[in-house]
Design a protein around this motif. Structure first.
Motif, short mmCIF file in Angstrom:
data_model
loop_
_atom_site.label_atom_id
_atom_site.label_comp_id
_atom_site.label_asym_id
_atom_site.label_seq_id
_atom_site.Cartn_x
_atom_site.Cartn_y
_atom_site.Cartn_z
N ASN A 408 41.14 -32.22 22.75
CA ASN A 408 40.79 -32.94 23.97
C ASN A 408 42.07 -33.31 24.72
N ARG A 410 42.47 -35.27 27.13
CA ARG A 410 42.48 -36.65 27.62
C ARG A 410 42.37 -37.70 26.52
N CYS A 416 37.29 -30.74 21.22
CA CYS A 416 36.29 -30.35 22.22
C CYS A 416 35.77 -28.96 21.86
N ASP A 427 38.31 -28.91 33.36
CA ASP A 427 38.43 -30.22 34.01
C ASP A 427 37.57 -31.22 33.26
N ILE A 428 38.13 -31.74 32.17
CA ILE A 428 37.41 -32.69 31.33
C ILE A 428 37.40 -34.05 32.01
N THR A 429 36.20 -34.60 32.19
CA THR A 429 36.05 -35.95 32.73
C THR A 429 35.27 -36.80 31.73
N GLN A 430 35.51 -38.09 31.76
CA GLN A 430 34.87 -38.99 30.81
C GLN A 430 33.45 -39.32 31.26
N LEU A 431 32.47 -39.07 30.38
CA LEU A 431 31.08 -39.35 30.69
C LEU A 431 30.66 -40.72 30.18
N TYR A 436 33.49 -36.86 26.63
CA TYR A 436 34.10 -36.19 27.78
C TYR A 436 33.42 -34.83 27.95
N ASP A 438 33.02 -31.12 30.80
CA ASP A 438 33.16 -30.35 32.03
C ASP A 438 31.91 -29.48 32.13
#
Length: 632
Positions: A408, A410, A416, A427-431, A436, A438
């Motif tokens: 990961n 981030r 991941c 483009d990993i974003t925090q859910l 996290y 994409d």
């Protein structure tokens, strides 16, 4: 006496066209010797009556109506059933145009037959006479099908007028054929393309976002059977484009030939009062272990003066490996770095151990490995092809696409997953607090409490107790069984029902169901959907064109009949009297035959009987300077 002026006469006298004659007298009544004064009539009247203009307009109107039918059919063929104002239907419109076309055609045919009547009595052979009864046949034929049939029979179908009579008879089929042209079948059409038809889709499979707990999902998979998520289809007939979705998949392999006993260590007390010492034997797999230690099948061997005894794990399930990190390169059943690897082994007796070998007893020689199956479970994506027909869904899925584990970017320390072997950046974003993702790449990172912890639910064994008498010389399975907990791990509960389920159904079946249970849980928890196409039943216009052949052929044949009639009449240079009643009055029989009976012509039947034997011919009268029917 008035004189008839015929402007369509191609020979004879030259009177002014469109003129009638009126008697002139100072006393109001004309003297017999005084010439009559002509009364002027509009020129267009003569052009209509004394030419084929009426018939030309009628045949043109008939053709136009038939063409209108064809145009309407072309426009609406294959289209939804139309709805016109005031409740008018397409059938009514076609029927109206067909009726008008037929009526105009019959009018033209009747006028042509009326003119052919005069041609019949005025032939090129000056000496030839026709029976007067034919005058009635022609008149009846121009009025309807029955008269047309009679004239065909009388003329035996060889006269030109028989063609017109045939058209009138066949025209009886005109309306029924027009009614058969249009059908209104049902078809399925795409009516909605939106959220009304929806199929669930998962871009990630995160344990913390699932509605059910991981144990519930696993146990449902072990003993359940319904793992499909049906799409929403309001009409009962829908289709969807192919789409990908994340789920869980498993793959199994038989590794029986790759497994062996090894490292059988321990001592055996051969005294009657001695405490039995277990002999430990390891079941060695090609790779993997059991929670940090190589799995060992425990065998207990006792000896006394009566019998030998042996108990061993006849069925066992364990986890050789699990939650492999991104830095590893382990591959099980063709899956790289799976979430969990589960093994199932079945042991049995060789049944050829002699009691004389007891002091040097080797459990590895007494036991045999019957079967070992190994299954790997991992995240995957599959392509879904979904359709609903008559309310019954059909869900076809492709072979799974397994992926790779990566660190990961981030949140260092957690792994991941993404499908395929693509190494391009995501483009990993925090859910959530622990997750996290994409969604565009189907990449996601379960962390912390989001651990699947699948290894906790696939352990257990069933041990078998066996014995032999001192003289039997062979081991005998007495089928006495007792259960033991999770392979010596006192922190885990016994899993005897799980082992029995796997022993009965097979490890591959159970693992596939558990994977399907996870996939269903992910789809149910997902808020993403794929819009489908709703198919509904629609009434549409279907034109059966071959039914139009007869009506169209009649219009064409009638037009040809009219053109040929004009040509024949022009060749005979006859005036256009057509079906005029006045022509019979002004140009009737030159002299009526005299009979003794005063009522000889009082009835129609008597006139008809006389006409059958009275030959006449249309010819120019010397006395009147005009045409007259002359007796032979």
């Amino acid at each position: 006496m008035s004189h008839l002026v015929d402007t369509a006469y191609y020979g004879g006298h030259n009177h002014s066209p469109g003129v009638e004659y009126e008697s002139v007298s100072s006393l109001g009544s004309p003297p017999s010797s005084e010439l009559e004064k002509p009364l002027e009539r509009p020129g267009w009247f003569a052009r209509l009556v004394d030419t084929w203009l009426y018939e030309f307009l009628a045949i043109l109107f008939s053709i136009a109506c038939m063409g209108g039918v064809a145009v309407i059919l072309i426009i609406y063929d294959g289209e939804p059933q139309p709805s016109f104002a005031y409740g008018v239907t397409l059938n009514a419109l076609i029927s109206l145009l067909g009726t008008v076309s037929k009526s105009s055609l019959i009018f033209v045919i009747g006028e042509c037959m009326g003119q052919l009547k005069w041609v019949w009595f005025y032939t090129a052979e000056k000496s030839r006479h026709q029976r007067l009864e034919h005058m009635q046949y022609f008149d009846s034929a121009s009025r309807g099908p029955l008269g047309s049939l009679l004239i065909i029979l009388r003329h035996r179908g060889v006269s030109f007028v028989s063609l017109g009579a045939l058209i009138i008879i066949v025209a009886l089929l005109f309306d029924p054929f027009m009614q058969q042209i249009i059908k209104y079948p049902l078809r399925e059409i795409d009516t909605v393309n939106g959220t009304n038809a929806a199929a669930q889709r998962a871009y990630a499979l995160l344990p913390e976002t699932l509605q059910d707990s991981v144990p519930t999902i696993i146990y449902t998979g072990m003993w359940g059977s319904d793992f499909e998520v049906e799409p929403t289809c309001p009409s009962g007939n829908c289709t969807w484009p192919s789409f990908e979705s994340v789920g869980m998949c498993s793959r199994c392999e038989d590794i029986t030939t790759q497994v062996k006993f090894d490292n059988c260590n321990g001592t055996m007390d051969t005294t009657e009062t001695g405490t039995p010492q277990p002999i430990w034997c390891d079941i060695v797999l090609p790779q993997g272990n059991y929670i940090g230690d190589t799995y060992r099948a425990v065998t207990n061997l006792n000896i006394n003066s009566v019998q030998w005894s042996l108990d061993f794990p006849a069925h066992m399930v364990w986890v050789p490996d699990y939650q492999i990190s991104a830095g590893s390169n382990e591959t099980y059943a063709g899956i790289q770095n799976p979430l969990v690897v589960v093994a199932y082994a079945q042991l049995g007796l060789v049944h050829d151990t002699n009691e004389t070998d007891t002091p040097a007893f080797d459990p590895a020689a007494a036991l045999r490995i019957t079967n070992v199956t190994q299954c790997a479970m991992s995240l995957c994506t599959r392509t879904y092809d979904i359709a609903v027909s008559d309310g019954i869904p059909t869900i076809n899925v492709s072979a799974p696409t397994f992926g790779k584990v990566f660190d990961n970017p981030r949140n260092t320390g957690y792994s991941c997953w993404r499908p395929g072997n693509d190494s391009s950046p995501v483009d990993i974003t925090q859910l959530t607090n622990t997750s996290y993702a994409d969604p565009n790449e189907f990449a996601f990172c379960p962390t912390g409490s989001g651990d699947y912890r699948l290894f906790e639910y696939f352990e257990g064994e069933i041990r078998s107790y066996n014995r032999t008498s001192g003289s039997a010389g062979r081991w005998i399975n007495n089928e006495e069984k007792f259960n033991q907990g999770a392979l010596g791990n006192t922190n885990l509960r016994p899993r005897v029902p799980l082992v029995e389920r796997i022993g009965a159904a097979g490890l591959e079946f159970v693992m596939d169901n558990v994977a399907a249970s996870f996939t269903k849980a992910g789809l149910v928890a997902s808020t993403a959907t794929v819009a489908g196409t709703v198919r509904t039943a629609e009434v549409y216009v279907h034109v059966e064109w071959w039914w139009l052949i007869l009506p169209a052929a009649l219009v064409v044949l009638g037009t040809v009949f009219w053109l040929l009639t004009m040509a024949i009449n022009r060749h005979q240079r006859l005036r256009l009297w057509k079906s005029s009643v006045l022509a019979l009055l002004f140009h009737g029989l030159d002299s009526v035959p005299q009979y003794e009976e005063q009522d000889r012509f009082a009835t129609a039947s008597k006139m008809d009987q006389t006409a059958q034997s009275l030959p006449v011919k249309l010819d120019i009268s010397d006395q009147r300077k005009g045409f007259m029917l002359h007796r032979a």
